[in-house]
Design an enzyme around this catalytic site. Structure first.
Site, mmCIF file in Angstrom:
data_model
loop_
_atom_site.group_PDB
_atom_site.id
_atom_site.type_symbol
_atom_site.label_atom_id
_atom_site.label_comp_id
_atom_site.label_asym_id
_atom_site.label_seq_id
_atom_site.Cartn_x
_atom_site.Cartn_y
_atom_site.Cartn_z
ATOM 1 N N TYR A 64 9.056 -19.176 28.323
ATOM 2 C CA TYR A 64 10.266 -19.934 28.017
ATOM 3 C C TYR A 64 10.658 -20.875 29.156
ATOM 4 O O TYR A 64 11.845 -21.160 29.347
ATOM 5 C CB TYR A 64 11.411 -18.985 27.650
ATOM 6 C CG TYR A 64 11.283 -18.445 26.233
ATOM 7 C CD1 TYR A 64 11.256 -19.303 25.139
ATOM 8 C CD2 TYR A 64 11.200 -17.081 25.998
ATOM 9 C CE1 TYR A 64 11.137 -18.817 23.841
ATOM 10 C CE2 TYR A 64 11.084 -16.585 24.696
ATOM 11 C CZ TYR A 64 11.057 -17.462 23.624
ATOM 12 O OH TYR A 64 10.936 -16.979 22.337
ATOM 13 N N GLU A 112 -0.555 -21.071 24.675
ATOM 14 C CA GLU A 112 0.140 -19.812 24.356
ATOM 15 C C GLU A 112 -0.842 -18.717 23.927
ATOM 16 O O GLU A 112 -0.640 -17.539 24.239
ATOM 17 C CB GLU A 112 1.195 -20.063 23.267
ATOM 18 C CG GLU A 112 2.314 -20.960 23.784
ATOM 19 C CD GLU A 112 3.384 -21.285 22.741
ATOM 20 O OE1 GLU A 112 3.237 -20.893 21.567
ATOM 21 O OE2 GLU A 112 4.364 -21.942 23.111
ATOM 22 N N ASN A 121 15.861 -15.159 15.343
ATOM 23 C CA ASN A 121 15.232 -15.954 14.278
ATOM 24 C C ASN A 121 13.828 -15.474 13.913
ATOM 25 O O ASN A 121 12.972 -16.269 13.530
ATOM 26 C CB ASN A 121 15.272 -17.449 14.646
ATOM 27 C CG ASN A 121 14.475 -17.776 15.883
ATOM 28 O OD1 ASN A 121 13.866 -16.885 16.502
ATOM 29 N ND2 ASN A 121 14.443 -19.040 16.271
ATOM 30 N N LYS A 128 9.649 -11.311 16.974
ATOM 31 C CA LYS A 128 10.687 -11.054 17.979
ATOM 32 C C LYS A 128 11.319 -9.674 17.733
ATOM 33 O O LYS A 128 11.111 -9.058 16.688
ATOM 34 C CB LYS A 128 11.746 -12.158 17.907
ATOM 35 C CG LYS A 128 11.191 -13.547 18.283
ATOM 36 C CD LYS A 128 12.305 -14.588 18.352
ATOM 37 C CE LYS A 128 11.751 -15.949 18.755
ATOM 38 N NZ LYS A 128 12.825 -16.934 18.978
ATOM 39 N N HIS A 188 8.649 -16.428 16.887
ATOM 40 C CA HIS A 188 8.294 -17.642 17.615
ATOM 41 C C HIS A 188 6.985 -18.144 17.020
ATOM 42 O O HIS A 188 6.128 -17.337 16.646
ATOM 43 C CB HIS A 188 8.088 -17.330 19.108
ATOM 44 C CG HIS A 188 7.305 -18.416 19.808
ATOM 45 N ND1 HIS A 188 7.899 -19.569 20.257
ATOM 46 C CD2 HIS A 188 5.981 -18.542 20.066
ATOM 47 C CE1 HIS A 188 6.964 -20.353 20.793
ATOM 48 N NE2 HIS A 188 5.797 -19.760 20.688
HETATM 49 P P1 ADP Z 1 11.348 -22.804 18.770
HETATM 50 O O1 ADP Z 1 11.216 -21.366 19.233
HETATM 51 O O2 ADP Z 1 11.689 -22.893 17.308
HETATM 52 O O3 ADP Z 1 10.166 -23.661 19.137
HETATM 53 P P2 ADP Z 1 12.879 -23.866 21.035
HETATM 54 O O4 ADP Z 1 11.597 -24.014 21.775
HETATM 55 O O5 ADP Z 1 13.802 -25.029 20.975
HETATM 56 O O6 ADP Z 1 12.617 -23.393 19.510
HETATM 57 O O7 ADP Z 1 13.697 -22.648 21.654
HETATM 58 C C1 ADP Z 1 13.050 -21.524 22.066
HETATM 59 C C2 ADP Z 1 13.900 -20.319 21.744
HETATM 60 O O8 ADP Z 1 15.074 -20.343 22.525
HETATM 61 C C3 ADP Z 1 14.390 -20.224 20.304
HETATM 62 O O9 ADP Z 1 13.474 -19.651 19.419
HETATM 63 C C4 ADP Z 1 15.594 -19.337 20.465
HETATM 64 O O10 ADP Z 1 15.197 -17.981 20.565
HETATM 65 C C5 ADP Z 1 16.152 -19.785 21.801
HETATM 66 N N1 ADP Z 1 17.207 -20.798 21.668
HETATM 67 C C6 ADP Z 1 17.052 -22.131 21.454
HETATM 68 N N2 ADP Z 1 18.246 -22.751 21.400
HETATM 69 C C7 ADP Z 1 19.183 -21.784 21.571
HETATM 70 C C8 ADP Z 1 20.615 -21.748 21.619
HETATM 71 N N3 ADP Z 1 21.338 -22.869 21.482
HETATM 72 N N4 ADP Z 1 21.224 -20.547 21.814
HETATM 73 C C9 ADP Z 1 20.515 -19.405 21.962
HETATM 74 N N5 ADP Z 1 19.149 -19.373 21.937
HETATM 75 C C10 ADP Z 1 18.519 -20.526 21.745
#
Ligand code: ADP
Length: 139
Positions: free
Chosen positions: A51, A128, A114, A11, A117
């Site tokens: 997303y 993906e 974070n 990211k 992804h």
């Molecule tokens: P992952 O990427 O770990 O699979 P998710 O699919 O739940 O997690 O979420 C996708 C992405 O959306 C996360 O990596 C993060 O960048 C963003 N995200 C998820 N929850 C939140 C939140 N509460 N606030 C801001 N960004 C979020």
């Protein structure tokens, strides 16, 4: 278990803070193999597609703004049980809850910023990988 391939995205925080090499070194040290790599900028359409599962969430515009801040680096990574192993190396989505020693615990800021992804299942990995790589770009 047979070889699997997953999709990682470095990211904008990883790109901006020059964390890509360090994180990739962790994946390689774990025995995981690079099958493809490219740098790209997220278009609005690609972001909506990638997303789609969070597009209706109130935080989506913030994610959109963040993910388009800089280009990202997409990585196709292979190994036994790679989907689960990469997610273990990364730690949980929320960096604040991630243990030290995990990528997010060491380098992440919060739930959005974070570092990486990673696909969350083999089924989603297949979808993906096709989203970011053509067949001729995987080795
Ligand atoms: P992952 O990427 O770990 O699979 P998710 O699919 O739940 O997690 O979420 C996708 C992405 O959306 C996360 O990596 C993060 O960048 C963003 N995200 C998820 N929850 C939140 C939140 N509460 N606030 C801001 N960004 C979020």
């Amino acid at each position: 278990m047979s070889q699997e391939t997953t999709l990682i995205l470095f990211k904008p925080d990883a790109v901006t803070k020059s964390l890509v090499g360090q994180v990739l070194a962790r994946f390689e040290a774990a025995g995981l193999k690079i099958r493809g790599v490219k740098m790209l900028r997220f278009s609005d359409a690609l972001l909506q597609e990638h997303y789609a599962h969070i597009a209706s969430k109130p935080f989506f515009p913030e994610v959109q703004q963040f993910m388009q801040q800089t280009p990202v680096i997409a990585l196709a990574l292979a190994g036994e049980n790679v989907v689960a192993r990469v997610r273990d190396l990364l730690g949980p989505t929320d960096s604040k809850k991630a243990a030290k020693g995990t990528v997010r615990g060491d380098f992440g800021v919060d739930v959005m910023v974070n570092v990486c992804h990673a696909s969350d299942s083999l089924e989603n990995a297949a979808i993906e990988l096709k989203r970011f790589f053509s067949a001729g770009e995987l080795f």
